[in-house]
Design a protein around this motif. Sequence first.
Motif, PDB file in Angstrom:
ATOM      1  N   VAL A  76      14.187   4.947  -2.845  1.00 11.73           N
ATOM      2  CA  VAL A  76      14.851   3.638  -2.916  1.00 11.73           C
ATOM      3  C   VAL A  76      14.399   2.760  -1.762  1.00 11.73           C
ATOM      4  CG1 VAL A  76      17.068   2.460  -2.725  1.00 11.73           C
ATOM      5  CG2 VAL A  76      16.860   4.457  -4.202  1.00 11.73           C
ATOM      6  N   VAL A  77      14.413   3.305  -0.556  1.00 13.00           N
ATOM      7  CA  VAL A  77      14.035   2.530   0.630  1.00 13.00           C
ATOM      8  C   VAL A  77      12.581   2.074   0.525  1.00 13.00           C
ATOM      9  CG1 VAL A  77      13.667   2.647   3.127  1.00 13.00           C
ATOM     10  CG2 VAL A  77      15.749   3.593   2.127  1.00 13.00           C
ATOM     11  N   ILE A  78      11.676   3.000   0.207  1.00  8.55           N
ATOM     12  CA  ILE A  78      10.256   2.660   0.114  1.00  8.55           C
ATOM     13  C   ILE A  78      10.025   1.673  -1.031  1.00  8.55           C
ATOM     14  CG2 ILE A  78       7.941   3.571  -0.360  1.00  8.55           C
ATOM     15  CD1 ILE A  78       8.927   4.279   2.415  1.00  8.55           C
ATOM     16  N   GLY A  79      10.679   1.894  -2.174  1.00 10.84           N
ATOM     17  CA  GLY A  79      10.526   0.985  -3.313  1.00 10.84           C
ATOM     18  C   GLY A  79      11.005  -0.422  -3.008  1.00 10.84           C
ATOM     19  N   VAL A  80      12.156  -0.526  -2.372  1.00 10.46           N
ATOM     20  CA  VAL A  80      12.698  -1.853  -2.021  1.00 10.46           C
ATOM     21  C   VAL A  80      11.792  -2.542  -1.011  1.00 10.46           C
ATOM     22  CG1 VAL A  80      14.608  -3.017  -0.858  1.00 10.46           C
ATOM     23  CG2 VAL A  80      15.079  -1.328  -2.633  1.00 10.46           C
ATOM     24  N   LEU A  81      11.330  -1.807  -0.003  1.00 12.65           N
ATOM     25  CA  LEU A  81      10.419  -2.409   0.975  1.00 12.65           C
ATOM     26  C   LEU A  81       9.115  -2.840   0.309  1.00 12.65           C
ATOM     27  CD1 LEU A  81      11.007  -0.081   4.057  1.00 12.65           C
ATOM     28  CD2 LEU A  81      11.739  -2.454   3.774  1.00 12.65           C
ATOM     29  N   GLY A  82       8.646  -2.027  -0.639  1.00 17.24           N
ATOM     30  CA  GLY A  82       7.443  -2.397  -1.385  1.00 17.24           C
ATOM     31  C   GLY A  82       7.645  -3.676  -2.175  1.00 17.24           C
ATOM     32  N   ARG A  83       8.828  -3.840  -2.773  1.00 16.44           N
ATOM     33  CA  ARG A  83       9.125  -5.063  -3.523  1.00 16.44           C
ATOM     34  C   ARG A  83       9.200  -6.268  -2.607  1.00 16.44           C
ATOM     35  NH1 ARG A  83      12.893  -4.416  -8.733  1.00 16.44           N
ATOM     36  NH2 ARG A  83      12.401  -6.605  -8.814  1.00 16.44           N
ATOM     37  N   LEU A  84       9.701  -6.071  -1.380  1.00 10.64           N
ATOM     38  CA  LEU A  84       9.795  -7.178  -0.427  1.00 10.64           C
ATOM     39  C   LEU A  84       8.423  -7.661   0.016  1.00 10.64           C
ATOM     40  CD1 LEU A  84      12.798  -6.042   1.789  1.00 10.64           C
ATOM     41  CD2 LEU A  84      12.763  -7.894   0.117  1.00 10.64           C
ATOM     42  N   VAL A  85       7.450  -6.763   0.031  1.00 11.10           N
ATOM     43  CA  VAL A  85       6.098  -7.118   0.463  1.00 11.10           C
ATOM     44  C   VAL A  85       5.389  -7.947  -0.607  1.00 11.10           C
ATOM     45  CG1 VAL A  85       3.838  -6.140   1.045  1.00 11.10           C
ATOM     46  CG2 VAL A  85       5.894  -5.130   1.997  1.00 11.10           C
ATOM     47  N   VAL A  86       5.670  -7.666  -1.873  1.00 10.82           N
ATOM     48  CA  VAL A  86       5.004  -8.371  -2.977  1.00 10.82           C
ATOM     49  C   VAL A  86       5.654  -9.748  -3.145  1.00 10.82           C
ATOM     50  CG1 VAL A  86       4.509  -8.321  -5.446  1.00 10.82           C
ATOM     51  CG2 VAL A  86       4.482  -6.198  -4.133  1.00 10.82           C
ATOM     52  N   PRO A  87       4.849 -10.826  -3.087  1.00  8.17           N
ATOM     53  CA  PRO A  87       5.435 -12.159  -3.214  1.00  8.17           C
ATOM     54  C   PRO A  87       5.898 -12.439  -4.644  1.00  8.17           C
ATOM     55  CG  PRO A  87       3.046 -12.297  -3.037  1.00  8.17           C
ATOM     56  CD  PRO A  87       3.420 -10.860  -2.848  1.00  8.17           C
ATOM     57  N   GLY A  88       6.890 -13.288  -4.764  1.00 13.99           N
ATOM     58  CA  GLY A  88       7.387 -13.689  -6.075  1.00 13.99           C
ATOM     59  C   GLY A  88       8.421 -12.727  -6.626  1.00 13.99           C
ATOM     60  N   ARG A  89       8.822 -13.014  -7.858  1.00 16.01           N
ATOM     61  CA  ARG A  89       9.831 -12.197  -8.533  1.00 16.01           C
ATOM     62  C   ARG A  89       9.135 -11.136  -9.362  1.00 16.01           C
ATOM     63  NH1 ARG A  89      12.727 -12.251 -13.481  1.00 16.01           N
ATOM     64  NH2 ARG A  89      14.858 -11.490 -13.155  1.00 16.01           N
ATOM     65  N   GLN A  90       9.583  -9.899  -9.238  1.00 15.71           N
ATOM     66  CA  GLN A  90       9.025  -8.820 -10.034  1.00 15.71           C
ATOM     67  C   GLN A  90       9.957  -8.538 -11.206  1.00 15.71           C
ATOM     68  OE1 GLN A  90       9.660  -7.922  -6.521  1.00 15.71           O
ATOM     69  NE2 GLN A  90       7.826  -9.091  -6.125  1.00 15.71           N
ATOM     70  N   ARG A  91       9.365  -8.346 -12.373  1.00 17.82           N
ATOM     71  CA  ARG A  91      10.147  -8.104 -13.575  1.00 17.82           C
ATOM     72  C   ARG A  91      10.201  -6.612 -13.908  1.00 17.82           C
ATOM     73  NH1 ARG A  91       7.472 -12.674 -13.650  1.00 17.82           N
ATOM     74  NH2 ARG A  91       5.530 -11.738 -14.310  1.00 17.82           N
ATOM     75  N   ILE A  92      10.587  -5.818 -12.929  1.00 13.73           N
ATOM     76  CA  ILE A  92      10.789  -4.392 -13.170  1.00 13.73           C
ATOM     77  C   ILE A  92      12.205  -4.055 -12.717  1.00 13.73           C
ATOM     78  CG2 ILE A  92       8.346  -3.842 -12.923  1.00 13.73           C
ATOM     79  CD1 ILE A  92       8.978  -2.650 -10.189  1.00 13.73           C
TER      80      ILE A  92
ATOM     81  N   VAL B 253       8.685   4.242  -8.448  1.00 11.46           N
ATOM     82  CA  VAL B 253       7.504   3.809  -7.682  1.00 11.46           C
ATOM     83  C   VAL B 253       7.665   4.207  -6.214  1.00 11.46           C
ATOM     84  CG1 VAL B 253       6.280   1.775  -6.791  1.00 11.46           C
ATOM     85  CG2 VAL B 253       6.800   1.947  -9.218  1.00 11.46           C
ATOM     86  N   GLY B 254       8.868   4.039  -5.673  1.00 11.28           N
ATOM     87  CA  GLY B 254       9.120   4.409  -4.280  1.00 11.28           C
ATOM     88  C   GLY B 254       8.957   5.897  -4.035  1.00 11.28           C
ATOM     89  N   ILE B 255       9.445   6.725  -4.960  1.00 11.75           N
ATOM     90  CA  ILE B 255       9.313   8.178  -4.809  1.00 11.75           C
ATOM     91  C   ILE B 255       7.841   8.586  -4.848  1.00 11.75           C
ATOM     92  CG2 ILE B 255       9.757  10.391  -5.956  1.00 11.75           C
ATOM     93  CD1 ILE B 255      12.501   9.196  -6.782  1.00 11.75           C
ATOM     94  N   VAL B 256       7.106   8.061  -5.822  1.00 13.75           N
ATOM     95  CA  VAL B 256       5.680   8.392  -5.929  1.00 13.75           C
ATOM     96  C   VAL B 256       4.924   7.896  -4.697  1.00 13.75           C
ATOM     97  CG1 VAL B 256       3.566   7.943  -7.246  1.00 13.75           C
ATOM     98  CG2 VAL B 256       5.694   8.498  -8.433  1.00 13.75           C
ATOM     99  N   ALA B 257       5.224   6.687  -4.258  1.00 12.47           N
ATOM    100  CA  ALA B 257       4.557   6.138  -3.070  1.00 12.47           C
ATOM    101  C   ALA B 257       4.875   6.955  -1.827  1.00 12.47           C
ATOM    102  CB  ALA B 257       4.961   4.679  -2.864  1.00 12.47           C
ATOM    103  N   ALA B 258       6.112   7.422  -1.709  1.00 14.05           N
ATOM    104  CA  ALA B 258       6.483   8.240  -0.554  1.00 14.05           C
ATOM    105  C   ALA B 258       5.729   9.567  -0.566  1.00 14.05           C
ATOM    106  CB  ALA B 258       7.989   8.480  -0.540  1.00 14.05           C
ATOM    107  N   LEU B 259       5.632  10.189  -1.729  1.00 16.07           N
ATOM    108  CA  LEU B 259       4.926  11.467  -1.822  1.00 16.07           C
ATOM    109  C   LEU B 259       3.429  11.306  -1.569  1.00 16.07           C
ATOM    110  CD1 LEU B 259       6.723  12.998  -4.927  1.00 16.07           C
ATOM    111  CD2 LEU B 259       6.951  13.719  -2.552  1.00 16.07           C
ATOM    112  N   VAL B 260       2.822  10.342  -2.242  1.00 23.05           N
ATOM    113  CA  VAL B 260       1.386  10.125  -2.077  1.00 23.05           C
ATOM    114  C   VAL B 260       1.079   9.635  -0.663  1.00 23.05           C
ATOM    115  CG1 VAL B 260      -0.598   8.756  -2.871  1.00 23.05           C
ATOM    116  CG2 VAL B 260       1.012   9.718  -4.529  1.00 23.05           C
ATOM    117  N   GLY B 261       1.925   8.766  -0.136  1.00 20.03           N
ATOM    118  CA  GLY B 261       1.727   8.273   1.230  1.00 20.03           C
ATOM    119  C   GLY B 261       1.813   9.374   2.272  1.00 20.03           C
ATOM    120  N   SER B 262       2.729  10.311   2.076  1.00 21.32           N
ATOM    121  CA  SER B 262       2.820  11.454   2.989  1.00 21.32           C
ATOM    122  C   SER B 262       1.563  12.310   2.910  1.00 21.32           C
ATOM    123  CB  SER B 262       4.042  12.308   2.662  1.00 21.32           C
ATOM    124  OG  SER B 262       5.216  11.608   2.951  1.00 21.32           O
TER     125      SER B 262
END
Length: 93
Positions: A18-34, A42-51
Amino acid sequence: MEIDGIVSAIVIGVVIGVVIGVLGRLVVPGRQRIGVVWTILVGIVAALVGSWVASAFDVADTDGVDWVEWLIQIGLAAVGVAALDRSRSRPGR
């Protein structure tokens, strides 16, 4: 590993997702329709792959806060959010 260890690992994974996903959404400009669920996934996958990436570059375990690992995870989440948003906003969908 016992059941309480598995449950706590899942809960911690979701919270980090949740934390990584929300921060990722904050980085992307504009409104995301997800939705929220996609943001969490997306946050869970990004956290695992990023680690894994941080471990591969030997920057995962440092003294203090692992800022480089967090930046990798957030960057991957931003890419994931942008890609998912773009795939969902294609004409004809």
